[in-house]
Structures are given as C-alpha cells and as structure tokens.
Design an enzyme around this catalytic site. Structure first.
Site, mmCIF file in Angstrom:
data_model
loop_
_atom_site.group_PDB
_atom_site.id
_atom_site.type_symbol
_atom_site.label_atom_id
_atom_site.label_comp_id
_atom_site.label_asym_id
_atom_site.label_seq_id
_atom_site.Cartn_x
_atom_site.Cartn_y
_atom_site.Cartn_z
ATOM 1 N N LYS A 1 0.805 -1.193 0.000
ATOM 2 C CA LYS A 1 0.000 0.000 0.000
ATOM 3 C C LYS A 1 0.859 1.272 0.000
ATOM 4 O O LYS A 1 0.368 2.358 -0.236
ATOM 5 C CB LYS A 1 -0.906 0.020 1.254
ATOM 6 C CG LYS A 1 -1.696 -1.266 1.453
ATOM 7 C CD LYS A 1 -2.665 -1.145 2.643
ATOM 8 C CE LYS A 1 -2.168 -1.876 3.843
ATOM 9 N NZ LYS A 1 -2.142 -3.267 4.025
ATOM 10 N N GLU B 1 7.565 2.336 -6.010
ATOM 11 C CA GLU B 1 7.719 1.774 -4.668
ATOM 12 C C GLU B 1 7.949 2.914 -3.661
ATOM 13 O O GLU B 1 8.430 3.992 -4.026
ATOM 14 C CB GLU B 1 8.907 0.799 -4.708
ATOM 15 C CG GLU B 1 9.325 0.163 -3.413
ATOM 16 C CD GLU B 1 8.278 -0.720 -2.738
ATOM 17 O OE1 GLU B 1 7.149 -0.240 -2.532
ATOM 18 O OE2 GLU B 1 8.601 -1.863 -2.378
ATOM 19 N N ASP B 2 7.602 2.684 -2.414
ATOM 20 C CA ASP B 2 7.837 3.715 -1.389
ATOM 21 C C ASP B 2 9.302 3.779 -0.969
ATOM 22 O O ASP B 2 9.879 4.847 -0.864
ATOM 23 C CB ASP B 2 6.914 3.491 -0.175
ATOM 24 C CG ASP B 2 6.946 2.067 0.382
ATOM 25 O OD1 ASP B 2 7.759 1.238 -0.100
ATOM 26 O OD2 ASP B 2 6.155 1.773 1.292
ATOM 27 N N ASP C 1 14.740 -1.104 0.720
ATOM 28 C CA ASP C 1 15.472 -1.350 1.958
ATOM 29 C C ASP C 1 16.463 -2.491 1.680
ATOM 30 O O ASP C 1 17.532 -2.240 1.122
ATOM 31 C CB ASP C 1 14.425 -1.678 3.037
ATOM 32 C CG ASP C 1 14.982 -1.869 4.418
ATOM 33 O OD1 ASP C 1 15.947 -1.167 4.772
ATOM 34 O OD2 ASP C 1 14.468 -2.716 5.169
ATOM 35 N N LYS D 1 17.391 3.162 1.064
ATOM 36 C CA LYS D 1 18.307 2.985 2.218
ATOM 37 C C LYS D 1 19.445 2.081 1.756
ATOM 38 O O LYS D 1 19.427 0.879 2.015
ATOM 39 C CB LYS D 1 17.560 2.253 3.349
ATOM 40 C CG LYS D 1 16.839 3.129 4.341
ATOM 41 C CD LYS D 1 16.476 2.282 5.571
ATOM 42 C CE LYS D 1 15.013 2.337 5.862
ATOM 43 N NZ LYS D 1 14.593 1.487 7.002
ATOM 44 N N PHE E 1 14.256 3.935 10.702
ATOM 45 C CA PHE E 1 12.921 3.488 10.334
ATOM 46 C C PHE E 1 12.037 4.709 10.096
ATOM 47 O O PHE E 1 11.804 5.510 10.997
ATOM 48 C CB PHE E 1 12.312 2.579 11.403
ATOM 49 C CG PHE E 1 11.107 1.867 10.890
ATOM 50 C CD1 PHE E 1 11.228 0.755 10.083
ATOM 51 C CD2 PHE E 1 9.831 2.346 11.179
ATOM 52 C CE1 PHE E 1 10.110 0.109 9.567
ATOM 53 C CE2 PHE E 1 8.702 1.705 10.668
ATOM 54 C CZ PHE E 1 8.846 0.593 9.864
ATOM 55 N N VAL E 2 11.546 4.848 8.860
ATOM 56 C CA VAL E 2 10.803 6.046 8.479
ATOM 57 C C VAL E 2 9.316 5.753 8.282
ATOM 58 O O VAL E 2 8.925 4.621 7.968
ATOM 59 C CB VAL E 2 11.395 6.702 7.205
ATOM 60 C CG1 VAL E 2 12.699 7.403 7.514
ATOM 61 C CG2 VAL E 2 11.602 5.675 6.100
ATOM 62 N N ARG F 1 0.652 6.336 7.641
ATOM 63 C CA ARG F 1 0.751 6.414 6.182
ATOM 64 C C ARG F 1 0.287 7.774 5.659
ATOM 65 O O ARG F 1 0.668 8.216 4.587
ATOM 66 C CB ARG F 1 -0.113 5.323 5.527
ATOM 67 C CG ARG F 1 0.397 3.918 5.715
ATOM 68 C CD ARG F 1 -0.354 2.975 4.789
ATOM 69 N NE ARG F 1 -0.210 1.583 5.153
ATOM 70 C CZ ARG F 1 0.794 0.789 4.778
ATOM 71 N NH1 ARG F 1 1.774 1.278 4.047
ATOM 72 N NH2 ARG F 1 0.836 -0.467 5.144
#
Ligand code: IMP
Ligand code: MG
Length: 178
Positions: free
Chosen positions: A42, A98-99, A102, A130, A152-153, A165
């Site tokens: 999401k 994509e957000d 990682d 990242k 961690f964002v 979100r």
C-alpha cells in the site's frame, strides 16, 4: 507498537519539490510514449499520486501487492505475494513505483517476475532508498527521491504497524526503551 517518538526527516515541501523534479525527468524520458504506472500496495499510493499529477504524458495505472515486512520495524526476509496486476503488461512501458528500497528483497522477487511478462520497458521509481541496508545489490532505482540513512521512516505512505501512512512528510521513529 512500541512506545516511540516521531521526528521529521524530510518536510512536506521538500518531498513535493523532489517528486515534481522526478516527474519532469520522467516526462522527458518517456516523450511520445504512454506510461503504465504500477504501484506496489500500500505504501506507494501517496508517492504514485503526486508523481502522476506532475507527469505530463498519457498514463495508465495498475497495482500489485507484495510485502516483506511483518508488523515490526525489521524485514521478515520472506516476500509474500498478495495481489497480482489486473491487466497484462506485455508491450507496455512500465514504471514500477515503490515507497522505499530497503534490503531489496521485495523488488528482487517482483522485477524478474514482471520481466517475464515481456513489457516493452520496465523501470523503477522509489521515493526513498536505504542503500546501507541492501542485501540484493542488483536492485537499483532508475528514479530515486532521496537516499536516507538506516532509520525506520514513516509517512507519505510508509507505515509503522499500519499507522502514519497519511503523514504528508517523512518522519522517523525513535523507539523508547522500557
Ligand atoms: P525490502 O524488501 O527490504 O527492500 O523492503 C521494502 C518494503 O519494506 C517497503 O516497500 C516498505 O513497505 C518496507 N519498509 C522498508 N523500510 C521501511 C521503513 O523504514 N519504514 C516503513 N516501511 C519500510
Ligand atoms: Mg512496501
């Protein structure tokens, strides 16, 4: 969810300005083509929406759902496939959205799967990256908003246990001991 503090990493104005720049670059790179944006649910939704608004091209959208995270702040390492695309991508110019990249595990699973469906082209746009956390070095964004340190964002689509979100900026979480 553990007790935590929420701090700002990238302001709303900075995020918007950078996405606008990416959209201009994408508009140039795909001149004369129809872009097929594929968002990974999401987390990609706010980024995809802002990006799409500033891309000046004929454009279609589809979504796929895939996750490598459990409920905490570290990757489970196992990619779970939840929802496939609605439409075929054969012959299309696909931009996967994509957000954050990682470890790269999610995309190292998804990209070859989509390549097999023979799109005309397949590129990757990620709001955040990242790089220090990567375990799949072949995963690289063609369009990247910001490279960030190993924190961690949340916000702009990114969640902590499904929360945050909707923040219009990028924040980071500091877990409080005890
Ligand atoms: P990867 O497979 O390890 O590259 O993980 C990618 C996915 O993990 C992203 O699509 C996010 O959903 C999630 N993720 C990775 N880092 C963070 C973070 O700092 N905050 C929130 N979600 C994250
Ligand atoms: Mg995600």
């Amino acid at each position: 969810m553990k007790k935590h503090n929420l701090k700002t990493m990238i302001s709303e104005e900075e995020v918007e300005a950078r996405i606008k720049e990416l959209a201009q670059q994408i508009t140039q790179d795909y001149t004369g083509k129809t872009l097929h944006m594929v968002g990974i649910l999401k987390g990609s939704v706010p980024f995809m929406w802002t990006l799409a608004r500033y891309i000046k091209l004929p454009l279609t959208m589809d979504f796929i759902s895939c996750s490598s995270y459990g409920s905490g702040t570290t990757s489970s390492g196992v990619v779970r496939f939840n929802k496939d695309l609605d439409e075929a991508i054969e012959g299309k110019d696909v931009l996967l959205v994509e957000d954050i990249i990682d470890t790269g595990r999610t995309l190292s699973y998804l990209v070859p799967m989509l390549e097999q469906r023979r799109p005309n082209s397949l590129k990757l746009a990620s709001l955040l990256d990242k790089p220090s956390r990567r375990v799949c070095p072949e995963v690289q964004a063609d369009y990247c908003g910001f490279q960030i340190p190993d924190q961690f964002v949340v916000g702009y689509g990114l969640d902590y246990d499904q929360c945050y979100r909707n923040l219009p900026y990028i924040g980071y979480i500091e877990i409080l001991e005890g």
